[in-house]
Design an enzyme around this catalytic site. Structure first.
Site, mmCIF file in Angstrom:
data_model
loop_
_atom_site.group_PDB
_atom_site.id
_atom_site.type_symbol
_atom_site.label_atom_id
_atom_site.label_comp_id
_atom_site.label_asym_id
_atom_site.label_seq_id
_atom_site.Cartn_x
_atom_site.Cartn_y
_atom_site.Cartn_z
ATOM 1 N N HIS A 99 -46.386 11.159 9.883
ATOM 2 C CA HIS A 99 -45.663 11.262 8.602
ATOM 3 C C HIS A 99 -45.060 12.631 8.362
ATOM 4 C CE1 HIS A 99 -47.207 7.460 6.831
ATOM 5 N NE2 HIS A 99 -48.220 7.702 7.644
ATOM 6 N N LYS A 145 -37.494 3.398 -4.427
ATOM 7 C CA LYS A 145 -37.885 2.864 -5.747
ATOM 8 C C LYS A 145 -36.736 3.024 -6.739
ATOM 9 C CE LYS A 145 -42.543 4.197 -4.552
ATOM 10 N NZ LYS A 145 -43.471 5.325 -4.531
ATOM 11 N N LYS A 165 -38.690 20.326 -0.507
ATOM 12 C CA LYS A 165 -38.100 19.288 -1.368
ATOM 13 C C LYS A 165 -37.057 19.890 -2.322
ATOM 14 C CE LYS A 165 -42.238 16.311 -1.181
ATOM 15 N NZ LYS A 165 -41.798 15.012 -0.638
ATOM 16 N N THR A 225 -40.045 7.882 -0.182
ATOM 17 C CA THR A 225 -40.147 6.483 -0.613
ATOM 18 C C THR A 225 -39.713 6.332 -2.066
ATOM 19 O OG1 THR A 225 -42.500 6.965 -0.846
ATOM 20 C CG2 THR A 225 -41.863 5.558 0.990
ATOM 21 N N LYS A 279 -41.580 14.077 -7.664
ATOM 22 C CA LYS A 279 -42.250 14.085 -6.362
ATOM 23 C C LYS A 279 -43.126 15.317 -6.295
ATOM 24 C CE LYS A 279 -38.042 14.048 -4.452
ATOM 25 N NZ LYS A 279 -38.195 12.864 -3.636
ATOM 26 N N ARG A 280 -43.972 15.414 -5.226
ATOM 27 C CA ARG A 280 -44.765 16.624 -5.051
ATOM 28 C C ARG A 280 -43.843 17.853 -5.053
ATOM 29 N NH1 ARG A 280 -49.779 16.547 -2.877
ATOM 30 N NH2 ARG A 280 -49.626 18.758 -3.270
HETATM 31 C C1 26Q Z 1 -54.140 17.529 5.714
HETATM 32 C C2 26Q Z 1 -55.120 18.440 6.008
HETATM 33 C C3 26Q Z 1 -55.874 19.040 5.007
HETATM 34 C C4 26Q Z 1 -55.634 18.695 3.687
HETATM 35 C C5 26Q Z 1 -54.653 17.783 3.387
HETATM 36 C C6 26Q Z 1 -53.900 17.195 4.383
HETATM 37 C C7 26Q Z 1 -52.841 16.242 4.058
HETATM 38 C C8 26Q Z 1 -52.985 15.314 3.031
HETATM 39 C C9 26Q Z 1 -51.950 14.484 2.699
HETATM 40 C C10 26Q Z 1 -51.647 16.283 4.752
HETATM 41 C C11 26Q Z 1 -50.613 15.421 4.420
HETATM 42 C C12 26Q Z 1 -50.753 14.517 3.378
HETATM 43 C C13 26Q Z 1 -49.669 13.648 2.948
HETATM 44 C C14 26Q Z 1 -48.477 13.623 3.493
HETATM 45 C C15 26Q Z 1 -47.412 12.778 2.969
HETATM 46 O O1 26Q Z 1 -47.527 12.198 1.900
HETATM 47 N N1 26Q Z 1 -46.299 12.657 3.704
HETATM 48 C C16 26Q Z 1 -45.210 11.834 3.252
HETATM 49 O O2 26Q Z 1 -45.401 10.529 3.762
HETATM 50 C C17 26Q Z 1 -44.457 9.633 3.220
HETATM 51 C C18 26Q Z 1 -44.818 8.249 3.712
HETATM 52 O O3 26Q Z 1 -44.510 8.113 5.060
HETATM 53 C C19 26Q Z 1 -43.050 10.035 3.593
HETATM 54 O O4 26Q Z 1 -42.155 9.175 2.931
HETATM 55 C C20 26Q Z 1 -42.767 11.478 3.187
HETATM 56 O O5 26Q Z 1 -41.511 11.882 3.672
HETATM 57 C C21 26Q Z 1 -43.868 12.378 3.731
HETATM 58 O O6 26Q Z 1 -43.686 13.701 3.250
#
Ligand code: 26Q
Length: 811
Positions: A356, A656, A550, A652, A544-545
């Protein structure tokens, strides 16, 4: 579909209320009423749930398990009632009892066990798998605290714990009899038995993993799948109570706390990877518990594990659950006596992996020493996987040591999880076409050329049942009236709506629906934040985050530029706009938090300037989450998807917004490209650098933020306004943003895209003036949004990766 009439429902509800509250309905609070309704709904679900599980055991269909550290479900009551097909009956029955269903639904806490896109995707996928009759289940962690609650105090983000369980939770059923033991630390000894090498794990710390099962209800199809979330509990059976009886009760409490910490908190994603031991513990905890419970189930119901790879598929959502690979190997070899080769064949057949992210700095890697001490047996297996993999590499790339060490799973003192996931699975997919291309040709190029067949694309999707039917019932009705209701089962049937794009009556209906959603959002904001916004203005939304890539800062800078122009010329002829922002910043991500402060400072200044308030307003909506998204997205006119090209894997929310008839202003990044391909250039507003320009800068350098400042007086003005006291008397306040943009030559090229973004916003302004044209664009966007339903995505996963769901295909 559940068959129930209004009178029976009323009777059941009143009885349920008395049963759980021990008092009459007339004495109940609204929350009591919500609890009774949710509890009754769960009762209705349970029978179908049991039947579904029995059916799966009998038909022996392939079961898919979606392993994810995050599931961002949001609220469940409406979803359950709608999917059971009893929402209308329920609403009428409650009306008779003087209870308003909508008012109860909003009392439910969001289940917010995820950061953002990845967690919400997991939730959409569960909904689609159940609705498409695919035996697919989730496996994750039941965090005691969800993603933090964001408060905005004096313009800054303040984090508070998300106590989503404080009033209990009716949806999950605790299954103590299905608990598993997960082992950490200790030592592993090798010995030989009947000529075979065996491993003995001793002195480990045992943790009890207790599952909580949540029903995932398919849309009117008699399917209820399971989301199993694991909670960590101390295992007192194995605890040394002699120390307790000596009065050392602090030790017992310490032990209890250290175990419970495992499922306590969800880690925020700040996209800068940091290897925290507790996070590694969380990963092994749920992966080991999940796999043990799957295997235990198959042992009891099927017997032999010989062809397990034809009975189950395990999908790992990013690298977070990659330990599933060595854990399966461990069980096959140490517990089932399989040979290495047989265990490896099964494991790689079972596992598939989705990537991702393309931010190299966000890739997971664990220090070898930490890994080894926490998971000694698992480390031995990873070491052997790596040894065998490197052997293959040596044979192919003779003498190319650099390349081999770059590709290895263990190198430079780290275990690289993406490499392990690629080597140990049969499928690796990206989440949008561009993202998959970049994975193949840039980020994971070496591994791609070694395993070209493993790599594939599965463009993300969103469930139209929540994001259209629930969030926007009026638009759903309009679609039903015009094109019939086949789009509910077959979302691409929405294409038929394109024929109505030029129809004046439909255009007017679309406009009225949007206006009514905007009015509702305005009321919500008035009620919650005391802010008044004008529903006749253009709602321009970025939710979004908060992250540098972004580019919320780009959005903010162009508002600052517009504000300057309006002060100079209050008669400037622009379409009035309300700029809406929402999103959380990772608590340790200073720049992102500073961005929130800048947006709020700009909002504060502009909203209090009566010279411009007829024309512009800025709102930051706190505590963005699924339920807030459901209120904001259907009210948006313009969807801001402005990430630096190549950086957003898919996105995503872009889908929406499109499905709810917003027009997208976007860079050619992630799935925006595929949205453009669907609707055509004339129905989306594209701007910004191309992929090639961005990659050239990264490879060859040459970007100078200073040049941008010196060449464009508008850029000079707005960047100075960040630090000259115009928005905040403390000139130092936004220094980090200024420095990031200019001093550190911003790696996300905000200033480079500034001019092109402003021109694009001007195009939006002129398009919006022609209301008929605008509405026809909205209609075309809606009509083409069906391919972005997660039903399409899940069908692609089922047929292309998992080899599951044949029942659906034969329907
Ligand atoms: C990893 C290590 C330590 C702490 C946290 C994390 C961690 C947690 C969540 C790393 C990444 C995430 C989430 C990532 C994420 O949401 N990525 C998004 O995924 C979506 C679904 O595929 C995409 O549409 C987005 O582009 C992408 O940014």
């Amino acid at each position: 579909m559940l068959k129930i009439d209004k009178e029976t429902f009323k009777k059941d509800y009143e009885e349920k209320f008395i049963e759980i509250h021990g008092k009459d309905l007339s004495e109940g609070t609204d929350y009591n009423k919500y609890e009774a309704l949710a509890s009754l709904t769960r009762d209705y679900v349970v029978k179908t749930w049991i039947n579904t599980n029995k059916r799966y055991d009998i038909t022996r269909e392939k079961q898919v398990y979606y392993f994810s550290m995050e599931f961002l479900l949001g609220r469940l009551l409406d979803n359950a009632l709608s999917n059971l097909g009893i929402r209308d009956i329920c609403k009428e029955a409650l009306n008779d009892l003087n209870i308003n269903l909508d008012a109860l639904e909003i009392l439910e806490e969001d289940q917010g066990l995820g950061n953002g896109g990845l967690g919400r995707l997991a939730a959409c996928f569960l909904d689609s798998m159940a609705s498409l009759n695919i035996p697919g289940h989730g496996c994750g962690i039941r965090y005691k605290y969800g993603f933090f609650e964001q408060k905005i105090i004096d313009g800054s983000q303040v984090e508070a714990p998300d106590e989503w369980l404080k009033n209990g939770n009716v949806w999950a059923i605790k299954k103590s009899d299905k608990a598993q033991i997960v082992k950490f630390g200790g030592k592993v000894d090798m010995f030989s038995e009947n000529g075979k090498i065996k491993f003995n794990h001793t002195k480990y710390e045992p943790v009890l993993a207790v599952p909580y099962d949540i029903p995932i209800i398919g849309y009117k199809n008699e399917v209820v799948n399971t989301l199993r979330l694991w909670s960590a509990e101390p295992l007192y059976d194995e605890f040394d109570f002699s120390s307790f009886s000596r009065g050392d009760h602090l030790k017992a409490i310490e032990y209890k706390n250290s175990i419970e910490a495992i499922s306590q908190v969800l880690y925020p994603d700040d996209s800068f990877y940091e290897g925290k031991m507790l996070r590694l513990k969380q990963q092994y905890f749920f992966v080991s518990a999940g796999i043990q419970s799957i295997i235990r189930h198959f042992r009891t119901h099927v017997g032999s594990l010989k062809d397990l790879d034809e009975r189950i598929a395990i999908h790992i959502n990013d690298t977070h659950p990659t330990l599933a690979i060595p854990e399966l190997m461990r069980i096959f070899m140490d517990e089932e006596n399989f040979s290495w080769d047989e265990a490896w064949r099964m494991t790689t057949n079972i596992i598939s992996y989705t990537n991702h992210t393309i931010l190299a700095e966000a890739l997971e890697k664990w220090p070898v020493e930490m890994f080894k001490s926490l998971l000694p047996r698992i480390y031995m297996i990873v070491e052997e996987i790596n040894r065998r993999f490197c052997e293959e590499l040596w044979n192919k790339y003779i003498g190319q040591w650099d390349k081999i060490s770059k590709m290895a799973i263990i190198s430079d003192g780290y275990v690289k999880m993406a490499h392990l996931a690629i080597v140990g699975s049969h499928s690796v997919n990206g989440v949008a076409k561009l993202h998959t291309e970049i994975l193949k040709k840039q980020e994971m190029a070496d591994l791609y050329y070694f395993y070209p067949k493993k790599f594939n694309n599965k463009t993300n999707g969103i469930t139209h049942r929540r994001w259209l039917m629930r969030a926007n019932p009026q638009l759903t009705d309009l679609l039903k009236e015009t094109i019939g209701d086949s789009f509910i089962k077959h979302p691409t049937d929405m294409e038929a709506f394109e024929a109505y794009a030029g129809n004046r009556i439909v255009q007017e209906r679309l406009q009225n629906i949007k206006f009514s959603n905007k009015k509702k959002l305005a009321e919500y904001l008035k009620f919650n934040q005391g802010i008044s916004i004008n529903p006749n203005s253009l709602f321009d939304v970025q939710v979004k985050r908060i992250h540098a890539y972004k580019r919320q800062v780009l959005n903010c800078l162009r508002i600052m530029e517009l504000y300057r122009r309006l002060i100079e010329n209050p008669n400037l002829d622009i379409i009035p706009r309300t700029f809406i922002f929402a999103g959380k910043a990772a608590p340790g991500y200073y720049l992102a938090k500073n961005t929130i402060e800048l947006i709020n400072a700009v909002a504060n200044k502009i909203n209090n300037d009566s010279r411009v308030n007829e024309k512009i307003k800025v709102v930051f909506v706190p505590n963005y989450r699924v339920s807030v998204a459901e209120a904001i997205i259907p009210a948006a006119d313009l969807s801001e998807q402005i990430s630096t090209t190549t950086k957003e894997a898919s996105g995503t929310s872009n889908m929406k917004f499109m499905m709810n008839g917003a027009i997208t202003i976007a860079t050619l990044d992630g799935a925006n490209i595929e949205i453009r391909d669907e609707v055509g250039d004339e129905n989306i507003v594209i701007f910004g650098m191309t992929k090639k320009e961005v990659l050239d800068y990264y490879h060859k350098g040459g970007y100078s933020a200073w040049d941008m400042v010196n060449r464009d007086y508008r850029i000079k003005q707005v960047t100075e306004d960040i630090v000259n006291g115009f928005y905040c008397s403390d000139k130092e306040k936004f220094k980090s943003i200024y420095e990031h943009l200019i001093t550190y030559n911003d790696e996300f090229f905000v200033l480079k895209d500034f001019d092109s973004y402003l021109k694009a916003q001007k195009r939006v302004d002129s398009l919006y003036r022609d209301s008929s044209k605008w509405q026809s664009m909205c209609a075309i966007n809606i009509a083409h949004s069906g391919v972005f339903s997660s039903d399409r995505t899940i069908q692609e996963y089922a047929t292309g990766i998992w080899g599951s769901g044949y029942l659906y295909k034969n329907l």
